[in-house]
Design an enzyme around this catalytic site. Structure first.
Site, PDB file in Angstrom:
ATOM      1  N   ARG A  45      -1.795  -2.502  -4.029  1.00 14.62           N
ATOM      2  CA  ARG A  45      -1.064  -1.727  -5.018  1.00 14.62           C
ATOM      3  C   ARG A  45      -1.347  -2.190  -6.450  1.00 14.62           C
ATOM      4  O   ARG A  45      -1.100  -1.472  -7.396  1.00 14.62           O
ATOM      5  CB  ARG A  45       0.445  -1.871  -4.736  1.00 14.62           C
ATOM      6  CG  ARG A  45       0.867  -1.091  -3.507  1.00 14.62           C
ATOM      7  CD  ARG A  45       2.341  -1.319  -3.199  1.00 14.62           C
ATOM      8  NE  ARG A  45       2.415  -2.445  -2.269  1.00 14.62           N
ATOM      9  CZ  ARG A  45       3.578  -2.823  -1.699  1.00 14.62           C
ATOM     10  NH1 ARG A  45       4.700  -2.200  -2.009  1.00 14.62           N
ATOM     11  NH2 ARG A  45       3.607  -3.808  -0.850  1.00 14.62           N
ATOM     12  N   GLU A 101     -10.094  -3.522  -9.249  1.00 11.55           N
ATOM     13  CA  GLU A 101      -9.183  -4.536  -8.709  1.00 11.55           C
ATOM     14  C   GLU A 101      -8.363  -5.121  -9.860  1.00 11.55           C
ATOM     15  O   GLU A 101      -8.853  -5.221 -10.995  1.00 11.55           O
ATOM     16  CB  GLU A 101     -10.039  -5.609  -8.009  1.00 11.55           C
ATOM     17  CG  GLU A 101      -9.305  -6.784  -7.446  1.00 11.55           C
ATOM     18  CD  GLU A 101      -8.348  -6.461  -6.308  1.00 11.55           C
ATOM     19  OE1 GLU A 101      -7.386  -5.724  -6.573  1.00 11.55           O
ATOM     20  OE2 GLU A 101      -8.532  -6.966  -5.196  1.00 11.55           O
ATOM     21  N   ASP A 102      -7.135  -5.505  -9.580  1.00  9.32           N
ATOM     22  CA  ASP A 102      -6.331  -6.112 -10.649  1.00  9.32           C
ATOM     23  C   ASP A 102      -6.710  -7.568 -10.879  1.00  9.32           C
ATOM     24  O   ASP A 102      -6.851  -8.015 -12.012  1.00  9.32           O
ATOM     25  CB  ASP A 102      -4.822  -5.970 -10.363  1.00  9.32           C
ATOM     26  CG  ASP A 102      -4.436  -6.525  -9.000  1.00  9.32           C
ATOM     27  OD1 ASP A 102      -5.321  -6.641  -8.135  1.00  9.32           O
ATOM     28  OD2 ASP A 102      -3.260  -6.851  -8.800  1.00  9.32           O
ATOM     29  N   ASP A 105      -8.802 -13.618  -6.942  1.00  7.15           N
ATOM     30  CA  ASP A 105      -8.221 -14.951  -6.811  1.00  7.15           C
ATOM     31  C   ASP A 105      -9.134 -15.763  -5.887  1.00  7.15           C
ATOM     32  O   ASP A 105     -10.140 -16.317  -6.334  1.00  7.15           O
ATOM     33  CB  ASP A 105      -6.800 -14.770  -6.256  1.00  7.15           C
ATOM     34  CG  ASP A 105      -5.987 -16.040  -6.220  1.00  7.15           C
ATOM     35  OD1 ASP A 105      -6.500 -17.088  -6.609  1.00  7.15           O
ATOM     36  OD2 ASP A 105      -4.821 -15.998  -5.772  1.00  7.15           O
ATOM     37  N   LYS A 133      -9.544 -15.473 -11.638  1.00  9.94           N
ATOM     38  CA  LYS A 133      -9.174 -16.894 -11.603  1.00  9.94           C
ATOM     39  C   LYS A 133     -10.310 -17.639 -10.914  1.00  9.94           C
ATOM     40  O   LYS A 133     -10.236 -17.920  -9.706  1.00  9.94           O
ATOM     41  CB  LYS A 133      -7.908 -17.095 -10.770  1.00  9.94           C
ATOM     42  CG  LYS A 133      -6.604 -16.747 -11.437  1.00  9.94           C
ATOM     43  CD  LYS A 133      -5.493 -17.170 -10.459  1.00  9.94           C
ATOM     44  CE  LYS A 133      -4.142 -16.730 -10.915  1.00  9.94           C
ATOM     45  NZ  LYS A 133      -3.110 -17.024  -9.895  1.00  9.94           N
ATOM     46  N   ASP A 161       2.602  -8.082  -9.124  1.00 12.88           N
ATOM     47  CA  ASP A 161       4.009  -8.357  -8.795  1.00 12.88           C
ATOM     48  C   ASP A 161       4.292  -9.828  -8.562  1.00 12.88           C
ATOM     49  O   ASP A 161       3.397 -10.630  -8.295  1.00 12.88           O
ATOM     50  CB  ASP A 161       4.383  -7.616  -7.507  1.00 12.88           C
ATOM     51  CG  ASP A 161       3.716  -8.240  -6.283  1.00 12.88           C
ATOM     52  OD1 ASP A 161       2.478  -8.356  -6.280  1.00 12.88           O
ATOM     53  OD2 ASP A 161       4.440  -8.641  -5.339  1.00 12.88           O
ATOM     54  N   ARG A 167       6.031  -5.397 -11.632  1.00  8.04           N
ATOM     55  CA  ARG A 167       4.768  -4.660 -11.744  1.00  8.04           C
ATOM     56  C   ARG A 167       4.758  -3.759 -12.980  1.00  8.04           C
ATOM     57  O   ARG A 167       3.700  -3.388 -13.483  1.00  8.04           O
ATOM     58  CB  ARG A 167       4.549  -3.774 -10.508  1.00  8.04           C
ATOM     59  CG  ARG A 167       4.212  -4.515  -9.234  1.00  8.04           C
ATOM     60  CD  ARG A 167       3.738  -3.529  -8.175  1.00  8.04           C
ATOM     61  NE  ARG A 167       3.784  -4.066  -6.830  1.00  8.04           N
ATOM     62  CZ  ARG A 167       2.787  -4.726  -6.224  1.00  8.04           C
ATOM     63  NH1 ARG A 167       1.657  -4.913  -6.852  1.00  8.04           N
ATOM     64  NH2 ARG A 167       2.914  -5.154  -4.990  1.00  8.04           N
TER      65      ARG A 167
HETATM   66  C1  PRP Z   1      -3.486  -9.268  -4.556  1.00  6.67           C
HETATM   67  C2  PRP Z   1      -4.294  -8.634  -5.677  1.00  6.67           C
HETATM   68  C3  PRP Z   1      -5.689  -8.598  -5.105  1.00  6.67           C
HETATM   69  C4  PRP Z   1      -5.723  -9.788  -4.189  1.00  6.67           C
HETATM   70  C5  PRP Z   1      -6.505 -10.890  -4.810  1.00  6.67           C
HETATM   71  O1  PRP Z   1      -3.136  -8.280  -3.657  1.00  6.67           O
HETATM   72  O2  PRP Z   1      -3.827  -7.348  -5.979  1.00  6.67           O
HETATM   73  O3  PRP Z   1      -5.926  -7.417  -4.383  1.00  6.67           O
HETATM   74  O4  PRP Z   1      -4.364 -10.216  -3.969  1.00  6.67           O
HETATM   75  O5  PRP Z   1      -6.474 -12.035  -4.008  1.00  6.67           O
HETATM   76  P1  PRP Z   1      -7.736 -12.670  -3.309  1.00  6.67           P
HETATM   77  O6  PRP Z   1      -8.875 -12.670  -4.296  1.00  6.67           O
HETATM   78  O7  PRP Z   1      -7.252 -14.060  -2.999  1.00  6.67           O
HETATM   79  O8  PRP Z   1      -8.046 -11.892  -2.080  1.00  6.67           O
HETATM   80  P2  PRP Z   1      -1.905  -8.376  -2.653  1.00  6.67           P
HETATM   81  O9  PRP Z   1      -2.427  -8.662  -1.267  1.00  6.67           O
HETATM   82  O10 PRP Z   1      -0.873  -9.316  -3.210  1.00  6.67           O
HETATM   83  O11 PRP Z   1      -1.359  -6.896  -2.633  1.00  6.67           O
HETATM   84  P3  PRP Z   1      -0.875  -5.924  -3.827  1.00  6.67           P
HETATM   85  O12 PRP Z   1      -2.100  -5.534  -4.626  1.00  6.67           O
HETATM   86  O13 PRP Z   1      -0.279  -4.789  -3.070  1.00  6.67           O
HETATM   87  O14 PRP Z   1       0.137  -6.664  -4.674  1.00  6.67           O
END
Ligand code: PRP
Length: 178
Positions: A45, A101-102, A105, A133, A161, A167
Site C-alpha cells: 500500500r 515503490e515507496d 529497505d 535505506k 505507515d 500514511r
Molecule cells: C514496506 C514498503 C516496501 C517494503 C520494503 O511494505 O512499502 O514495500 O516494506 O521493505 P523491504 O525492502 O525490506 O522488502 P509493507 O510490507 O510494510 O507493506 P505496505 O506497503 O502495505 O505498508
C-alpha cells in the site's frame, strides 16, 4: 510497541518531495519518451501517495496498475519471503513497465517483484523508489531511480505507515518515542 507514545519529527518536507519528483519525472520522461506502452505499477500500500504525485508529473501516455506484496519472515530476516496478495490486472508482456515503490529497505520486496514481472517478459522494466535505506540491504537490489537515500530511521508519512497509521502525512517524518 505501538502503544508507546511517540512524536513525529519532519525529515523531508512536502516541498522537497515535490521538487525531487519533478526532477525525477524529467529523467523518466527522457527514458520512456516515444513509448505508447508504459504501464506504471504501484506497489501497495505504501506507494499510493508517491505514484499519485509521480504520474501527474509525467507527460506521457500511461496506464496505471497495482500489485500488493507482503513480506514476512520466520524470525530470521535474511530468509524473508514475499507473497503476492494482489496481482496486476493487466498483462505486461511486450510492455514498458515502471515499478513504483515507496521504500527499499532489505530489498526483498523489490527483488521478488522485479523477478516476478521480468518472468512475464516486458519489453523494458524499470524501478523507482522514493526512499532508500542502503545500510539495511540484505539482497543486491537498487532502484533505477531513487528520491532520497536515508539513514536507518523509523520513517512514516507520504504513504508509509507505523502500525497502519500516519500514511496521510504530507511529508516524510521520523518516529521518536517519548
Ligand atoms: C514496506 C514498503 C516496501 C517494503 C520494503 O511494505 O512499502 O514495500 O516494506 O521493505 P523491504 O525492502 O525490506 O522488502 P509493507 O510490507 O510494510 O507493506 P505496505 O506497503 O502495505 O505498508
Amino acid at each position: 510497541m505501538t502503544d508507546r507514545p511517540y512524536v513525529i519529527d519532519e525529515m523531508i518536507s512536502a516541498k522537497s518531495i515535490a521538487a525531487r519528483i519533478e526532477a525525477l519525472s524529467q529523467e523518466i520522461h527522457d527514458e520512456f519518451d516515444g513509448t505508447d506502452k508504459l504501464v506504471v505499477v504501484g506497489l501497495l500500500r505504501g506507494s499510493f501517495v508517491f505514484i499519485a504525485d509521480l504520474v501527474r508529473e509525467l507527460d506521457l501516455p500511461i496506464e496505471v496498475d497495482f500489485l500488493e506484496a507482503s513480506s514476512y519472515g520466520d524470525g530470521m530476516e535474511s530468509s524473508r519471503e514475499v507473497r503476492i496478495l494482489k496481482d496486476l490486472r493487466g498483462a505486461i508482456e511486450g510492455r514498458d513497465v515502471l515499478v513504483v515503490e515507496d521504500i527499499v529497505d532489505t530489498g526483498h520486496t523489490l527483488h521478488h517483484v522485479t523477478n516476478l514481472l521480468k518472468s512475464r517478459e516486458p519489453a523494458r522494466l524499470k524501478t523507482i523508489a522514493l526512499l532508500d535505506k542502503p545500510t539495511r540491504r540484505e539482497v543486491d537490489m537498487k532502484a533505477d531511480w531513487t528520491g532520497f537515500e536515508i539513514p536507518d530511521e523509523f520513517v512514516v508519512g507520504y504513504g508509509i505507515d507505523f502500525a497502519q497509521r500516519n500514511r496521510n502525512l504530507p511529508f516524510i517524518g521520523k518516529v521518536r518515542f517519548i
